[in-house]
Write a protein that holds these residues in place. Sequence first.
Motif, PDB file in Angstrom:
ATOM      1  N   ASN A 152     -16.511 -46.248   2.705  1.00 47.32           N
ATOM      2  CA  ASN A 152     -17.810 -46.272   2.021  1.00 47.32           C
ATOM      3  C   ASN A 152     -18.429 -44.888   2.128  1.00 47.32           C
ATOM      4  OD1 ASN A 152     -19.525 -46.207   4.573  1.00 47.32           O
ATOM      5  ND2 ASN A 152     -18.395 -48.131   4.892  1.00 47.32           N
ATOM      6  N   GLU A 153     -19.436 -44.653   1.318  1.00 47.11           N
ATOM      7  CA  GLU A 153     -19.997 -43.300   1.200  1.00 47.11           C
ATOM      8  C   GLU A 153     -20.623 -42.807   2.494  1.00 47.11           C
ATOM      9  OE1 GLU A 153     -23.065 -40.800  -1.721  1.00 47.11           O
ATOM     10  OE2 GLU A 153     -22.707 -42.939  -2.034  1.00 47.11           O
ATOM     11  N   GLN A 154     -21.228 -43.709   3.279  1.00 53.66           N
ATOM     12  CA  GLN A 154     -21.931 -43.281   4.475  1.00 53.66           C
ATOM     13  C   GLN A 154     -20.978 -42.880   5.605  1.00 53.66           C
ATOM     14  OE1 GLN A 154     -22.711 -46.152   2.839  1.00 53.66           O
ATOM     15  NE2 GLN A 154     -24.546 -45.324   1.830  1.00 53.66           N
ATOM     16  N   ARG A 155     -19.930 -43.674   5.839  1.00 51.73           N
ATOM     17  CA  ARG A 155     -19.090 -43.459   7.020  1.00 51.73           C
ATOM     18  C   ARG A 155     -17.802 -42.672   6.741  1.00 51.73           C
ATOM     19  NH1 ARG A 155     -19.320 -49.166  10.425  1.00 51.73           N
ATOM     20  NH2 ARG A 155     -21.586 -49.165  10.765  1.00 51.73           N
ATOM     21  N   TYR A 156     -17.496 -42.490   5.474  1.00 49.13           N
ATOM     22  CA  TYR A 156     -16.247 -41.800   5.141  1.00 49.13           C
ATOM     23  C   TYR A 156     -16.217 -40.396   5.727  1.00 49.13           C
ATOM     24  CZ  TYR A 156     -12.732 -39.291   2.402  1.00 49.13           C
ATOM     25  OH  TYR A 156     -11.667 -38.506   2.030  1.00 49.13           O
ATOM     26  N   GLU A 166     -10.184 -41.043  -6.790  1.00 47.27           N
ATOM     27  CA  GLU A 166     -11.262 -41.992  -7.072  1.00 47.27           C
ATOM     28  C   GLU A 166     -11.572 -42.861  -5.861  1.00 47.27           C
ATOM     29  OE1 GLU A 166     -10.247 -44.261 -10.491  1.00 47.27           O
ATOM     30  OE2 GLU A 166     -10.170 -42.529 -11.840  1.00 47.27           O
ATOM     31  N   ASP A 167     -10.539 -43.281  -5.112  1.00 50.85           N
ATOM     32  CA  ASP A 167     -10.748 -44.114  -3.931  1.00 50.85           C
ATOM     33  C   ASP A 167     -10.944 -43.241  -2.696  1.00 50.85           C
ATOM     34  OD1 ASP A 167     -10.351 -46.369  -5.523  1.00 50.85           O
ATOM     35  OD2 ASP A 167      -8.172 -46.289  -5.194  1.00 50.85           O
ATOM     36  N   TYR A 168     -11.506 -43.865  -1.652  1.00 48.24           N
ATOM     37  CA  TYR A 168     -11.665 -43.158  -0.391  1.00 48.24           C
ATOM     38  C   TYR A 168     -10.325 -43.139   0.345  1.00 48.24           C
ATOM     39  CZ  TYR A 168     -16.717 -43.478  -1.066  1.00 48.24           C
ATOM     40  OH  TYR A 168     -17.986 -43.356  -1.566  1.00 48.24           O
ATOM     41  N   GLU A 169      -9.793 -41.937   0.559  1.00 48.44           N
ATOM     42  CA  GLU A 169      -8.528 -41.786   1.257  1.00 48.44           C
ATOM     43  C   GLU A 169      -8.662 -40.686   2.311  1.00 48.44           C
ATOM     44  OE1 GLU A 169      -5.776 -43.472   1.084  1.00 48.44           O
ATOM     45  OE2 GLU A 169      -6.246 -44.745  -0.645  1.00 48.44           O
ATOM     46  N   LEU A 170      -7.998 -40.876   3.443  1.00 45.74           N
ATOM     47  CA  LEU A 170      -7.961 -39.834   4.471  1.00 45.74           C
ATOM     48  C   LEU A 170      -6.772 -38.914   4.206  1.00 45.74           C
ATOM     49  CD1 LEU A 170      -8.719 -41.912   7.693  1.00 45.74           C
ATOM     50  CD2 LEU A 170     -10.254 -40.356   6.496  1.00 45.74           C
TER      51      LEU A 170
END
Length: 387
Positions: free
Chosen positions: A173-177, A157-161
Amino acid sequence: MDNHKDRIESMSLILRVMQLFGLWPWSLKADEESTFSGFMKRNYRFLLHLPITFTFIGLMWLEAFISSNLEQAGQVLYMSITEMALVVKILSIWYYRTKAWQLMHELQHAPDYQLRNHDELIFWSREQRFFKWFFYIYILISLGVVYSGCTGVLFLEDYELPFAYYVPFEWRNEQRYWFAYGYDMAGMTLTCISNITLDTLGCYFLFHISLLYRLLGLRLRGLKSIEDDSYFGHELRGIFMMHQKIRRLTQSCQRIVSPYILSQIILSALIICFSGYRLQHVGIRDNPGQFIAMLQFVSVMILQIYLPCYYGNEITVYANQLTNEVYHTNWLESRPPIRRLLNAYMEHLKKPVTIRAGNFFAVGLPIFVKTINNAYSFFALLLNVSK
């Protein structure tokens, strides 16, 4: 009797891949020296690895240094230390690139190691095929570590590398992830392929030389069927000369593979330690992709230590077995000059043949066991410190 390409059959594709990834020298024609293509072939390795491999590894270490606690640092240290071993391997193969090319060329083309009969050809082809398919599977498993980790984070659910590194901009965020994710994936793909192909190259040199010692043993055993003393002595002298050349190849191989094996063994205990610590904090329910990737990673790391130790041990074992093969010759029925020659050869065989890592220790299965024991000790210590 043999085709030159058949001698290094298992490495043909790997060497082409290594050229594409800047790890094996391109052949330059005489008229290419001052051309743009010649410049690209000479400097391609720097253009590829400086902006991706070395920069990516530097950002991983920066992330580890700015971590606020041991748990956060452990998420990146297991991979950062692995990549440090890769840096040593890349710098080593760049430094020894000419010697490595010359060694491979000699193994492929030297007439001294030509296969003489059908039995030798069958033996050689069988061993080469086994090595090739074993390492193809090893490469696929290693790449699976990268891509299972890259795929697993997409379902969170979260942005993770997939593999933590320092990102100099806000990426959650959606743009830079996808910029951070794409560089992560490209960096891990390049470093993974570089790592496993360099491992394969080092293991192949050890494997090929162990095959040459086995070939010597087969030829010594074949002397049993020779009854003509003059022909027996001629063949025996040829085996002596071949043995001397293989000993020289062993020393050349040791100079090339020693730095990478030394760094791998020294750092592997820490890598497995931090991998186990990371595995303790990755839940299979919360992040199944990362958990599976970590299990694969630990398995690959153990295999990465085991393989050079195994092939280094094979050289020692088959070189020592030559003494037993001498007893299978027809020495009891030979004339005194031939017996004295055999006796001198056995005195020569008393000098052990080993591959040493940086002149510190012999590469073999005992050092593998010791490394695993050290890894467990470090892991137990780390768990106690983190409580």
